[in-house]
Design a protein around this motif. Structure first.
Motif, PDB file in Angstrom:
ATOM      1  N   PRO A 262      14.993   6.440   7.444  1.00 31.19           N
ATOM      2  CA  PRO A 262      14.094   5.322   7.106  1.00 31.19           C
ATOM      3  C   PRO A 262      12.621   5.714   7.170  1.00 31.19           C
ATOM      4  N   ARG A 263      12.287   6.616   8.092  1.00 31.05           N
ATOM      5  CA  ARG A 263      10.902   7.064   8.216  1.00 31.05           C
ATOM      6  C   ARG A 263      10.472   7.824   6.960  1.00 31.05           C
ATOM      7  N   GLU A 264      11.372   8.643   6.424  1.00 35.55           N
ATOM      8  CA  GLU A 264      11.062   9.376   5.191  1.00 35.55           C
ATOM      9  C   GLU A 264      10.893   8.419   4.018  1.00 35.55           C
ATOM     10  N   ARG A 265      11.691   7.354   3.988  1.00 32.51           N
ATOM     11  CA  ARG A 265      11.567   6.358   2.927  1.00 32.51           C
ATOM     12  C   ARG A 265      10.196   5.694   2.955  1.00 32.51           C
ATOM     13  N   VAL A 266       9.794   5.297   4.154  1.00 28.80           N
ATOM     14  CA  VAL A 266       8.495   4.628   4.302  1.00 28.80           C
ATOM     15  C   VAL A 266       7.362   5.571   3.933  1.00 28.80           C
ATOM     16  N   ARG A 267       7.465   6.822   4.380  1.00 24.49           N
ATOM     17  CA  ARG A 267       6.411   7.797   4.089  1.00 24.49           C
ATOM     18  C   ARG A 267       6.316   8.073   2.589  1.00 24.49           C
ATOM     19  N   ALA A 268       7.468   8.145   1.910  1.00 24.40           N
ATOM     20  CA  ALA A 268       7.471   8.385   0.465  1.00 24.40           C
ATOM     21  C   ALA A 268       6.866   7.205  -0.294  1.00 24.40           C
ATOM     22  N   LEU A 269       7.257   6.001   0.099  1.00 22.61           N
ATOM     23  CA  LEU A 269       6.728   4.812  -0.579  1.00 22.61           C
ATOM     24  C   LEU A 269       5.253   4.609  -0.295  1.00 22.61           C
ATOM     25  N   ASN A 270       4.821   5.032   0.892  1.00 24.50           N
ATOM     26  CA  ASN A 270       3.419   4.847   1.266  1.00 24.50           C
ATOM     27  C   ASN A 270       2.484   5.657   0.377  1.00 24.50           C
ATOM     28  N   THR A 271       2.987   6.760  -0.186  1.00 21.60           N
ATOM     29  CA  THR A 271       2.156   7.570  -1.085  1.00 21.60           C
ATOM     30  C   THR A 271       1.940   6.873  -2.428  1.00 21.60           C
ATOM     31  N   CYS A 272       2.724   5.812  -2.683  1.00 14.79           N
ATOM     32  CA  CYS A 272       2.629   5.099  -3.964  1.00 14.79           C
ATOM     33  C   CYS A 272       1.807   3.807  -3.878  1.00 14.79           C
ATOM     34  N   VAL A 273       1.463   3.386  -2.663  1.00 20.24           N
ATOM     35  CA  VAL A 273       0.820   2.073  -2.488  1.00 20.24           C
ATOM     36  C   VAL A 273      -0.491   1.976  -3.266  1.00 20.24           C
ATOM     37  N   SER A 274      -1.339   2.991  -3.150  1.00 24.70           N
ATOM     38  CA  SER A 274      -2.641   2.957  -3.836  1.00 24.70           C
ATOM     39  C   SER A 274      -2.458   2.828  -5.342  1.00 24.70           C
ATOM     40  N   HIS A 275      -1.511   3.599  -5.877  1.00 23.33           N
ATOM     41  CA  HIS A 275      -1.276   3.560  -7.327  1.00 23.33           C
ATOM     42  C   HIS A 275      -0.717   2.213  -7.759  1.00 23.33           C
ATOM     43  N   ILE A 276       0.197   1.650  -6.973  1.00 21.57           N
ATOM     44  CA  ILE A 276       0.763   0.342  -7.311  1.00 21.57           C
ATOM     45  C   ILE A 276      -0.336  -0.720  -7.356  1.00 21.57           C
ATOM     46  N   LEU A 277      -1.250  -0.682  -6.389  1.00 17.38           N
ATOM     47  CA  LEU A 277      -2.362  -1.642  -6.371  1.00 17.38           C
ATOM     48  C   LEU A 277      -3.269  -1.441  -7.581  1.00 17.38           C
ATOM     49  N   ALA A 278      -3.536  -0.179  -7.939  1.00 17.52           N
ATOM     50  CA  ALA A 278      -4.371   0.100  -9.112  1.00 17.52           C
ATOM     51  C   ALA A 278      -3.708  -0.415 -10.385  1.00 17.52           C
ATOM     52  N   VAL A 279      -2.389  -0.262 -10.479  1.00 14.24           N
ATOM     53  CA  VAL A 279      -1.643  -0.773 -11.637  1.00 14.24           C
ATOM     54  C   VAL A 279      -1.759  -2.292 -11.716  1.00 14.24           C
ATOM     55  N   LEU A 280      -1.589  -2.963 -10.581  1.00 11.86           N
ATOM     56  CA  LEU A 280      -1.627  -4.431 -10.569  1.00 11.86           C
ATOM     57  C   LEU A 280      -3.005  -4.970 -10.947  1.00 11.86           C
ATOM     58  N   ILE A 281      -4.067  -4.366 -10.402  1.00 12.01           N
ATOM     59  CA  ILE A 281      -5.405  -4.910 -10.687  1.00 12.01           C
ATOM     60  C   ILE A 281      -5.857  -4.583 -12.110  1.00 12.01           C
ATOM     61  N   PHE A 282      -5.162  -3.664 -12.785  1.00  9.93           N
ATOM     62  CA  PHE A 282      -5.469  -3.401 -14.192  1.00  9.93           C
ATOM     63  C   PHE A 282      -4.610  -4.264 -15.116  1.00  9.93           C
ATOM     64  N   TYR A 283      -3.306  -4.280 -14.890  1.00  5.73           N
ATOM     65  CA  TYR A 283      -2.406  -4.919 -15.850  1.00  5.73           C
ATOM     66  C   TYR A 283      -2.385  -6.446 -15.739  1.00  5.73           C
ATOM     67  N   ILE A 284      -2.590  -7.002 -14.561  1.00  5.07           N
ATOM     68  CA  ILE A 284      -2.601  -8.471 -14.441  1.00  5.07           C
ATOM     69  C   ILE A 284      -3.751  -9.079 -15.255  1.00  5.07           C
ATOM     70  N   PRO A 285      -5.006  -8.576 -15.127  1.00  3.95           N
ATOM     71  CA  PRO A 285      -6.075  -9.099 -15.993  1.00  3.95           C
ATOM     72  C   PRO A 285      -5.837  -8.820 -17.478  1.00  3.95           C
ATOM     73  N   VAL A 286      -5.220  -7.662 -17.815  1.00  4.19           N
ATOM     74  CA  VAL A 286      -4.921  -7.360 -19.224  1.00  4.19           C
ATOM     75  C   VAL A 286      -3.994  -8.424 -19.798  1.00  4.19           C
ATOM     76  N   ILE A 287      -2.961  -8.764 -19.045  1.00  2.45           N
ATOM     77  CA  ILE A 287      -2.032  -9.814 -19.489  1.00  2.45           C
ATOM     78  C   ILE A 287      -2.755 -11.144 -19.612  1.00  2.45           C
ATOM     79  N   GLY A 288      -3.632 -11.437 -18.627  1.00  2.00           N
ATOM     80  CA  GLY A 288      -4.388 -12.690 -18.659  1.00  2.00           C
ATOM     81  C   GLY A 288      -5.284 -12.794 -19.881  1.00  2.00           C
TER      82      GLY A 288
END
Length: 320
Positions: free
Chosen positions: A238-264
């Motif tokens: 489980p620790r490896e899962r969390v560590r792997a997903l944690n490397t994606c958090v910044s990118h996921i946030l960047a995707v959301l703040i770009f694509y949500i306004p684009v859709i809007g």
């Protein structure tokens, strides 16, 4: 006086310039509104330039993940500079004129940088997929040559996709009484509606560009994260899962703040004609101004190597 220049065919009209608008209904307080806008533009330019310098001057950041982050930062600088001059001219000096050709040039760069940003976010999702699914092959897969080719492909894609747009607008006959734009910058959907001609081709090509770039990119980003989740769920610890997903958090946030306004923005321009003009203006500003402001903040907070490199740069400047 803001009138057309004459053409051989007097029935064909193209405005010498358009009139831009700031925040509809709030013209009396544009001076005050310019303060947060100036602050956001300053944060966007400073933050993204710091990321570029940090990656360039820090050898430990010479890795694929940070090269792609540099591409994102450079794109955000371009997107910010595309709207900054006209927006601040309207808010600071109430200078609302923009020449017809200048408008088309601004529109081309504005939409091109948006397509580039979408493409870079897709490349970053591929980077995360390779890093998590096959870490031992990560460096061998994403070599410097591969990253350069990806960057060139992104630029070529945006240029080829947007190059016809200004020329499709120049062929149109515009209305002399419809030279007032809905924003303090030139937006394709806004400019083409000022024409007194059949804009079916413009609408269809604009839809094609959106679907073939942002639409396709968003689908592949979702696919990448589906594969990433499948890989992560296969990890034993489980620790490896969390560590792997944690490397994606910044990118996921960047995707959301770009694509949500684009859709809007897309939804409002197609289905929100009854909404007040201020709603159109605010959603467009969120789409163009907020991502370049938030991206460097997100990555400096979530990425310790980037944060430390940026702080090191700031300390060096203070000492200098």
């Amino acid at each position: 006086m803001l009138l057309s220049h004459s053409y051989v065919n007097i029935s064909f009209f193209q405005p010498h310039a358009f009139l831009m608008i700031g925040i509809p209904g709030l013209e009396a307080v544009h001076g005050w509104i310019s303060i947060p806008f100036s602050f956001m533009y300053t944060v966007a330019l400073t933050g993204n330039c710091l990321i570029l310098l940090a990656v360039r001057r820090t050898p430990s950041l010479h890795q694929p993940m940070y090269y792609f982050l540099s591409m994102l930062a450079l794109t955000d600088v371009g997107l910010t500079l595309s709207t900054l001059p006209t927006t601040l001219a309207v808010l600071w000096f109430d200078y609302r004129h923009i020449g017809f050709n200048a408008c088309l040039v601004q529109m081309f760069f504005l939409h091109s940088f948006s397509v580039v940003e979408s493409s870079v976010l897709l490349a970053m999702s591929f980077d995360r997929f390779v890093a998590i699914s096959n870490p031992l092959r990560y460096a061998a897969t994403l070599t410097n040559n591969v990253i350069i080719r990806i960057g060139l492909a992104i630029m070529a894609r945006a240029t080829v996709s947007l190059f016809p747009v200004p020329f499709l607008l120049k062929r149109l006959n515009f209305c002399p009484d419809k030279i007032l734009l809905s924003h303090s910058f030139c937006f394709h959907a806004d400019v083409m509606k000022r024409a007194c001609a059949d804009i079916t081709v413009n609408i269809l090509y604009g839809l094609y560009v959106v679907l073939s770039t942002v639409g396709v990119d968003s689908l592949f980003i979702v696919l990448s994260y589906t594969l990433i989740l499948h890989t992560v769920m296969g990890l034993a610890s489980p620790r490896e899962r969390v560590r792997a997903l944690n490397t994606c958090v910044s990118h996921i946030l960047a995707v959301l703040i770009f694509y949500i306004p684009v859709i809007g923005v897309s939804m409002i321009h197609r289905f929100g004609r009854h909404l007040p003009h201020i709603v159109h203006a605010l959603v467009a500003y969120v789409y163009l101004v907020v991502p370049p402001v938030l991206n460097p903040i997100i990555y400096s907070v979530k990425s310790k190597p980037i944060r430390e490199a940026m702080l090191r740069l700031l300390r060096e400047k203070r000492k200098g």
